[in-house]
Design an enzyme around this catalytic site. Structure first.
Site, PDB file in Angstrom:
ATOM      1  CG  ASN A  73       1.209   1.059   4.249  1.00 51.00           C
ATOM      2  OD1 ASN A  73       0.871  -0.122   4.123  1.00 51.00           O
ATOM      3  ND2 ASN A  73       2.470   1.440   4.199  1.00 51.00           N
ATOM      4  N   GLY A  74      -0.992  -0.435   6.514  1.00 51.64           N
ATOM      5  CA  GLY A  74      -0.687  -1.207   7.716  1.00 51.64           C
ATOM      6  C   GLY A  74      -1.873  -2.111   8.044  1.00 51.64           C
ATOM      7  CD  GLU A 104      17.277 -13.320  -6.260  1.00 52.18           C
ATOM      8  OE1 GLU A 104      16.704 -13.789  -5.276  1.00 52.18           O
ATOM      9  OE2 GLU A 104      16.938 -12.249  -6.795  1.00 52.18           O
ATOM     10  CB  CYS A 119      -0.941   0.115   1.200  1.00 54.26           C
ATOM     11  SG  CYS A 119      -2.133  -1.206   1.268  1.00 54.26           S
ATOM     12  CG  HIS A 137      18.682 -36.970  -1.449  1.00 51.20           C
ATOM     13  ND1 HIS A 137      18.967 -38.278  -1.136  1.00 51.20           N
ATOM     14  CD2 HIS A 137      19.867 -36.316  -1.464  1.00 51.20           C
ATOM     15  CE1 HIS A 137      20.267 -38.396  -0.945  1.00 51.20           C
ATOM     16  NE2 HIS A 137      20.829 -37.223  -1.145  1.00 51.20           N
ATOM     17  CE  LYS A 160      11.834  -2.899  -5.176  1.00 49.02           C
ATOM     18  NZ  LYS A 160      12.434  -4.152  -5.594  1.00 49.02           N
ATOM     19  CD  GLU A 182      10.301 -12.038  -6.918  1.00 46.32           C
ATOM     20  OE1 GLU A 182      10.167 -11.497  -5.828  1.00 46.32           O
ATOM     21  OE2 GLU A 182      11.300 -11.836  -7.642  1.00 46.32           O
ATOM     22  CD1 TRP A 216       0.184  -6.261  -2.839  1.00 48.22           C
ATOM     23  CD2 TRP A 216      -0.146  -6.738  -0.676  1.00 48.22           C
ATOM     24  NE1 TRP A 216       0.604  -7.544  -2.615  1.00 48.22           N
ATOM     25  CE2 TRP A 216       0.416  -7.866  -1.318  1.00 48.22           C
ATOM     26  CE3 TRP A 216      -0.446  -6.826   0.698  1.00 48.22           C
ATOM     27  CZ2 TRP A 216       0.699  -9.050  -0.640  1.00 48.22           C
ATOM     28  CZ3 TRP A 216      -0.167  -8.013   1.369  1.00 48.22           C
ATOM     29  CH2 TRP A 216       0.401  -9.101   0.705  1.00 48.22           C
ATOM     30  NE  ARG A 262       4.726   1.871  -0.015  1.00 48.46           N
ATOM     31  CZ  ARG A 262       5.723   1.713   0.831  1.00 48.46           C
ATOM     32  NH1 ARG A 262       6.947   1.981   0.455  1.00 48.46           N
ATOM     33  NH2 ARG A 262       5.515   1.319   2.058  1.00 48.46           N
ATOM     34  CE  LYS A 266      14.063 -11.617  -8.656  1.00 48.10           C
ATOM     35  NZ  LYS A 266      14.617 -11.179  -7.475  1.00 48.10           N
TER      36      LYS A 266
END
Ligand code: G6P
Length: 613
Positions: A100-101, A486, A2, A509, A608, A493, A74, A27, A490
């Site tokens: 926001n929160g 990583e 947010c 395994h 983000k 995402e 968000w 955000r 990527k």
């Protein structure tokens, strides 16, 4: 998570708000809205979806007022919809709030307020806030804000305006970021400094437990005891150019190509090869403490956590003490064992606002550890809440998938390892000089590598070949393992392809059962002490029909016999090679996502900066 914006001044508030929301869209982007006090009434526009949709609505309406607030969401409580989009108003349409929160006790507050006659129109936690302010309105604007805050639990950065007091805005923060931009005869506010820098470089960051009264020519900040606090005005070095795409199709691509410069900036004035010296100005750790550290714990989330895994190898090799790497959320809630004052906790965070990492920092300090943070955003909550800080100087990162912040974090971790190693005498000074030299050359090598990729278009070609596959496996050994993680992250995402990173030896395994002709496997197969073992893993995959894309060392022509595609990188920079290795994986994910027509910079469901737990 947010983004909120606000404005008081002579401009048309709606223009400032829409522009600000666009800058903050990374955000959150599932719904957006603005509210402006115009002609003694509060005018609100909201919609589901992106800010561009809101902009179309606002353009049709006539918005003239000079005070307003805005929000890009968000979703946490309540699905993305127009009703749940902020700003939220009270029943008399006198106050309007963006937040926001998370207000954790909103259920009980809502029940109570409903009993008292308030009518709710959304499923959000935020709406209780505006009803509370309205409930206490008889105590004046400031009194109502303070009383509302006394009732709520959880995290918040909120802005509220009122048609009864059309010249002022109140802001408050606890555990969610809030920046105020001080212009000439005008004031701005936002979740971070990015939307403010087009207007002013003078920024005041609110701290937890502070409430600000913002008027066109005046800013007054008080603590929860209503005592006035003198705030420091910081000058940000972010420029308006930093938040433009500058000719690139996406921010992510721009940021991938900015990595040589980000690395260069991050080491500038900090490393001196001839003297074998490293200067970390704001580290703030006494030499005596450094000499006695007996344990290091790295805490982080997401990509920053992967940087932590590489950092562990760097630090353990250089200073030879045990390093644990923990997910910040797991660390903070497990009652972590910090048994002595000799523990160093390193918190890594691009944004410096991630709620879990911030929680881990607080927990570690409470238990007596010293905390150093590695952060990209100047003056952010985590940076301010740590004993010391080393800034990655990557510049603003807007693409939701982190790229240049990651490689800059690796550079900082390496500098930190060498710095600690020097003070602890765990590494000969000749060796420090050699390693600093490697570090200094990484940026130029990366520049060349990127130029080569642009010329050959090799990664784009490989991406097109595999863009329709549904699953990917990424394998690596040693430092290649976090780089594999990583690379897989990527891809997940931004392209929504299922991808897993594994230590190559673990493949047998379990994951080996997944391998067939439809499974591309990206393998980090660089020359070095693990090379032979990796080649055995490659053969295991090939014999089961898997399609192999290898990241290999320049000059290794023989690998072509065993794999389907190869991307070459120079591998003569020791552990810093991990920087060169991750870049082709970033580009691979990028080109696959573009081929699949995904929204690269704003992938679905992600944000983000995750300021909720
Ligand atoms: C979010 C972002 C990731 C990032 C993670 C940690 O999930 O989408 O890109 O790695 O948060 O963020 P931080 O700012 O603490 O590095």
């Amino acid at each position: 998570m947010c983004g909120i914006v606000g404005y008081v001044g002579p401009r048309k508030a709606s223009d400032v708000l829409i522009k600000g929301l666009k800058d903050l869209e990374y955000r959150g982007y599932d719904s957006a809205g603005i509210a402006v006090v115009d002609n003694n009434r509060i005018k609100v526009s909201r919609c589901k979806g992106k800010v561009a949709g809101l902009e179309r609505i606002v353009r049709k309406e006539k918005y003239d007022g000079g005070i307003g607030i805005g929000h890009t969401r968000w979703a946490t409580h309540g699905a993305p919809s127009e009703e749940n989009a902020h700003p939220h108003m009270d029943n008399k349409h006198e106050f309007v709030v963006v937040h926001n929160g998370i207000i954790e006790n909103y259920v009980e507050l809502k029940r109570k307020l409903i009993r008292e006659g308030h009518r709710f129109r959304s499923d959000t936690d935020t709406e209780v806030l505006v009803h509370l302010i309205a409930k206490y309105a008889r105590h004046g604007f400031e009194g109502a804000v303070f009383r509302a805050i006394q009732n709520i639990e959880g995290s918040y950065a909120f802005g509220v305006i009122s048609k009864i007091y059309p010249k002022m805005m109140f802001l408050a923060r606890k555990d969610s970021p809030l920046a105020i931009g001080c212009g000439v005869n005008e004031m701005f506010m936002a979740s971070d400094a990015l939307p403010l820098v087009s207007y002013t470089k003078k920024i005041v960051y609110l701290d937890d437990g502070e409430v600000a009264k913002v008027e066109q020519n005046r800013l007054q900040v008080k603590n929860l005891k209503k005592r006035i606090i003198r705030k420091k005005i910081r000058t940000t070095n972010i420029s308006a150019q930093d938040i433009k795409k500058s000719g690139y199709k996406h921010f992510m691509l721009k940021e991938i190509y900015e990595q040589p410069q980000a690395i260069e900036e991050t080491i500038k004035g900090r490393v001196f090869a001839t003297k074998g010296e490293i200067v970390l100005d704001e580290l703030n750790l006494p030499k005596n403490f450094i000499k006695n550290i007996d344990r290091i714990i790295i805490v982080a989330c997401g990509t920053s956590w992967h940087a932590g895994l590489v950092g562990r190898n760097m630090i353990e090799r250089v200073i030879k003490i045990p390093v644990a790497v923990e997910y910040a959320a797991e660390f903070r809630y497990k009652d972590p064992l910090i048994l002595s004052k000799k523990t160093l906790v390193i918190a890594i965070s691009q944004s410096g606002e991630t709620a879990d990492t911030n929680g881990a920092v607080k927990e570690a300090r409470k238990k007596g550890a010293k905390v150093v943070s590695i952060v990209n955003v100047l003056g952010s909550t985590i940076a301010r809440g740590s004993d010391g800080v080393i800034y990655t100087r990557a510049g603003p990162e807007i693409g939701v998938a982190s790229t240049k912040a990651f490689t800059s974090q690796l550079v900082v971790l390496y500098m930190l390892a060498l710095y600690l190693g020097k003070i602890r005498n765990s590494i000969p000074s000749k060796e420090i000089k050699r390693r600093i030299n490697d570090l200094i050359h990484v940026s130029a090598k990366l520049q060349n590598l990127l130029k080569g990729f642009t010329r050959s278009q090799i990664i784009k070609k490989i991406a097109l070949k595999y863009s329709k596959n549904k699953n990917f496996l990424y394998l690596g050994r040693g430092t290649g393992f976090p780089i594999a993680l990583e690379g897989a992250l990527k891809l997940k995402e931004i392209s929504y392809i299922h991808a897993e990173g594994y230590p190559a030896a673990e493949m047998k395994h379990g994951p080996i059962a997944l391998i067939d002709a439809n499974m591309p496997i990206v393998v980090l197969a660089l020359k070095g002490r693990r090379f032979k073992k990796i080649m055995s893993n490659i053969e295991e995959v090939a014999s089961r029909g898997g399609k192999i894309i290898a990241i290999a060392s320049v000059g290794d022509n023989s690998i072509k016999k065993y794999v389907n595609d190869v991307i070459y990188i120079p591998d003569d920079s020791g552990i810093m090679t991990s920087i060169l290795a991750v870049v082709p994986l970033q580009l691979l994910a990028y080109h696959i996502a573009v081929a699949r027509r995904c929204n690269v910079d704003q992938p679905r469901n992600l944000a983000k900066s995750v300021t909720v737990e």
